[in-house]
Enzyme design. Structure first.
Site, mmCIF file in Angstrom:
data_model
loop_
_atom_site.group_PDB
_atom_site.id
_atom_site.type_symbol
_atom_site.label_atom_id
_atom_site.label_comp_id
_atom_site.label_asym_id
_atom_site.label_seq_id
_atom_site.Cartn_x
_atom_site.Cartn_y
_atom_site.Cartn_z
ATOM 1 N N ARG A 49 6.812 74.591 48.429
ATOM 2 C CA ARG A 49 8.044 74.888 49.195
ATOM 3 C C ARG A 49 7.795 74.603 50.750
ATOM 4 O O ARG A 49 8.801 74.326 51.452
ATOM 5 C CB ARG A 49 8.278 76.432 48.950
ATOM 6 C CG ARG A 49 9.177 76.939 49.792
ATOM 7 C CD ARG A 49 9.822 78.300 49.278
ATOM 8 N NE ARG A 49 8.876 79.214 48.815
ATOM 9 C CZ ARG A 49 8.269 80.153 49.703
ATOM 10 N NH1 ARG A 49 8.253 80.035 50.798
ATOM 11 N NH2 ARG A 49 7.290 80.774 49.049
ATOM 12 N N TYR A 101 34.546 68.352 54.422
ATOM 13 C CA TYR A 101 34.502 68.554 53.052
ATOM 14 C C TYR A 101 34.575 70.178 52.806
ATOM 15 O O TYR A 101 34.212 71.052 53.449
ATOM 16 C CB TYR A 101 33.026 68.312 52.771
ATOM 17 C CG TYR A 101 32.722 68.701 51.726
ATOM 18 C CD1 TYR A 101 33.258 68.230 50.118
ATOM 19 C CD2 TYR A 101 31.693 69.511 51.274
ATOM 20 C CE1 TYR A 101 32.812 68.726 49.141
ATOM 21 C CE2 TYR A 101 31.002 69.793 49.954
ATOM 22 C CZ TYR A 101 31.989 69.551 48.987
ATOM 23 O OH TYR A 101 31.458 70.057 47.900
ATOM 24 N N ASP A 173 28.083 65.772 60.515
ATOM 25 C CA ASP A 173 27.717 65.515 58.882
ATOM 26 C C ASP A 173 27.957 63.901 58.972
ATOM 27 O O ASP A 173 29.054 63.578 59.188
ATOM 28 C CB ASP A 173 28.653 66.421 58.131
ATOM 29 C CG ASP A 173 28.516 66.145 56.690
ATOM 30 O OD1 ASP A 173 28.068 64.827 56.558
ATOM 31 O OD2 ASP A 173 29.047 66.929 55.907
ATOM 32 N N LYS A 198 25.139 61.637 48.157
ATOM 33 C CA LYS A 198 25.770 60.519 48.413
ATOM 34 C C LYS A 198 25.257 59.114 48.636
ATOM 35 O O LYS A 198 24.696 58.610 47.712
ATOM 36 C CB LYS A 198 26.931 60.833 49.413
ATOM 37 C CG LYS A 198 27.598 62.300 49.107
ATOM 38 C CD LYS A 198 28.254 62.634 48.127
ATOM 39 C CE LYS A 198 28.982 63.790 47.472
ATOM 40 N NZ LYS A 198 28.367 64.895 48.000
HETATM 41 C C1 LIG Z 1 30.889 65.089 53.611
HETATM 42 C C2 LIG Z 1 30.058 66.018 52.954
HETATM 43 N N1 LIG Z 1 29.203 66.763 53.449
HETATM 44 C C3 LIG Z 1 28.575 67.784 52.604
HETATM 45 C C4 LIG Z 1 28.551 67.670 51.035
HETATM 46 C C5 LIG Z 1 27.889 68.811 50.213
HETATM 47 O O1 LIG Z 1 26.828 68.059 49.646
HETATM 48 P P1 LIG Z 1 26.239 68.442 48.231
HETATM 49 O O2 LIG Z 1 27.385 68.166 47.212
HETATM 50 O O3 LIG Z 1 25.198 67.634 48.064
HETATM 51 O O4 LIG Z 1 25.675 70.039 48.287
HETATM 52 C C6 LIG Z 1 29.430 66.953 50.498
HETATM 53 C C7 LIG Z 1 29.629 67.058 49.187
HETATM 54 O O5 LIG Z 1 30.893 66.244 48.537
HETATM 55 C C8 LIG Z 1 30.204 65.853 51.477
HETATM 56 O O6 LIG Z 1 31.198 65.022 50.846
#
Ligand SMILES: Cc1ncc(COP(=O)(O)O)c(C=O)c1O
Length: 364
Positions: A49, A101, A173, A198
């Site tokens: 961890r 998102y 992000d 992604k």
């Molecule tokens: C721009 C963006 N940030 C964060 C996330 C969240 O990531 P996760 O699905 O890996 O938890 C996503 C998921 O689609 C995303 O598109």
């Protein structure tokens, strides 16, 4: 590591520090715990961890790609965001891009706000609106650029200089652009977030998340919450994401090439009313003439898969109103233009003619 070119870093970003065998890939250290040589001594690894050699090599790679000094690998992008928000305390204020998102909005509205933190959404592309919204208790500005799914762009350097003047943290992000096209730390951001699920992983087979920083104090605070909350990435998943990153630069080149052609083709289609494409990476958002056409495309595509997520080698198409943004309040969705005519396409690495032919057939 001598070579600094990002294409090379993707392949050789980190090596196994413990390698005595000559193995060219970092092995999966599938061990929950590590034996101590003697009382008061550690090999540098105590418990997975906290640290794990496979995850550590992935973290070094991601830190190098983003120009950071530390990267933390999480089980998902959402767990990375949860830990990031631990930098904000009760009574403080966060400014966030208004079409983040949907899962990020759900977390901010239902978890972060419950901790007594206020969150204000606005178009972060409007620099003076961001400046006006900054208050004495503003702790952080959280930006997605381009946003998901409306592709709104924010001048990250401009926001960063506003933040620096006031001692406000800036979080970005960078999931959509990846470090291949945008390195927010070099533009003044304090922490970069990724859904590693992604483009970094790139194969639609593994969930992961990252936080990256070049600030030692922030890294120490984030690592404290990381080990305490325990949302770390498992060794095998770390291996898969590391393997995906080896082809990141190559994939982003092909994906961008494909996406440019798909966006240009969509522009010529009578049933497509508007196309949003930021010119790089693989995300193309478009609106159809009516909701029936949108549903016809979703039901008609065969090579492209109708599925949530993005950034993998397979082209995926999403219906944001029912999937990624279903939890965003209806009035906010309408204001942003997330309607029943809006589709979001994540262009993959297939032959572009096949992707276009698939859309063409679905539109017949
Ligand atoms: C721009 C963006 N940030 C964060 C996330 C969240 O990531 P996760 O699905 O890996 O938890 C996503 C998921 O689609 C995303 O598109």
């Amino acid at each position: 590591m001598q070579t600094q070119n990002i294409n090379t870093l993707c392949v050789h970003g980190a090596r196994d520090e413990n390698n005595r065998t000559g193995a060219v890939t970092v092995p999966v250290y599938q061990s929950a715990t590590f034996a101590h040589p003697s009382v008061g001594e550690s090999t540098g690894y105590d418990y997975s961890r906290l640290q794990n050699p496979t995850r550590e090599s992935l973290e070094k790679t991601v830190a190098a790609l983003e120009g950071g000094t530390d990267a933390l690998a999480f089980s998902t992008g959402m767990s990375a965001l949860s830990v990031l928000m631990e930098l904000v305390s009760s009574g403080e204020h966060v400014i966030a891009s208004c079409d983040l998102y949907g899962g990020s909005v759900r977390l901010l509205d239902n978890v972060v706000k419950r901790r007594g933190i206020s969150v204000q959404y606005l178009q972060t592309g409007d620099i003076s609106a961001v400046e006006q919204a900054m208050k004495d208790n503003t702790k952080a500005v959280f930006v997605e650029s381009p946003t998901n799914p409306m592709m709104q762009i924010t001048d990250l350097a401009a926001i960063s200089s506003l933040c620096k003047k006031r001692g406000i943290l800036m979080f970005v992000d960078n999931t959509f652009m990846t470090p291949i096209f945008q390195q927010p730390l070099s533009l003044g951001a304090d922490v970069v977030l990724h859904s590693g699920t992604k483009y970094l992983g790139g194969h639609n087979d593994t969930l992961a998340g990252f936080l990256v920083t070049a600030n030692a104090e922030l890294s120490e605070k984030l690592r404290f919450f990381y080990k305490t909350i325990g949302a770390c990435l498992a060794p095998w998943d770390s291996f898969l994401i590391q393997r995906g990153i080896k082809t990141l630069a190559l994939r982003m080149e092909r994906i961008t090439d494909n996406a440019k052609k798909v966006a240009a083709w969509l522009e010529t289609q009578p049933k497509i009313q508007s196309v949003l494409y930021p010119g790089k990476s693989g995300m193309v958002t478009f609106t159809t003439d009516n909701a029936d056409t949108a549903r016809q495309i979703l039901g008609g595509v065969k090579t492209i898969l109708f599925a949530e997520s993005l950034g993998g080698v397979e082209s995926l198409i999403t219906y944001p109103i029912m999937q990624t943004h279903a939890d965003v309040p209806v009035d906010v969705r309408e204001q942003l233009g997330i309607t029943d005519r809006l589709l979001r396409l994540s262009v993959g690495i297939e032959a572009v003619d096949d992707i276009i032919a698939d859309l063409e057939n679905a539109l017949l």
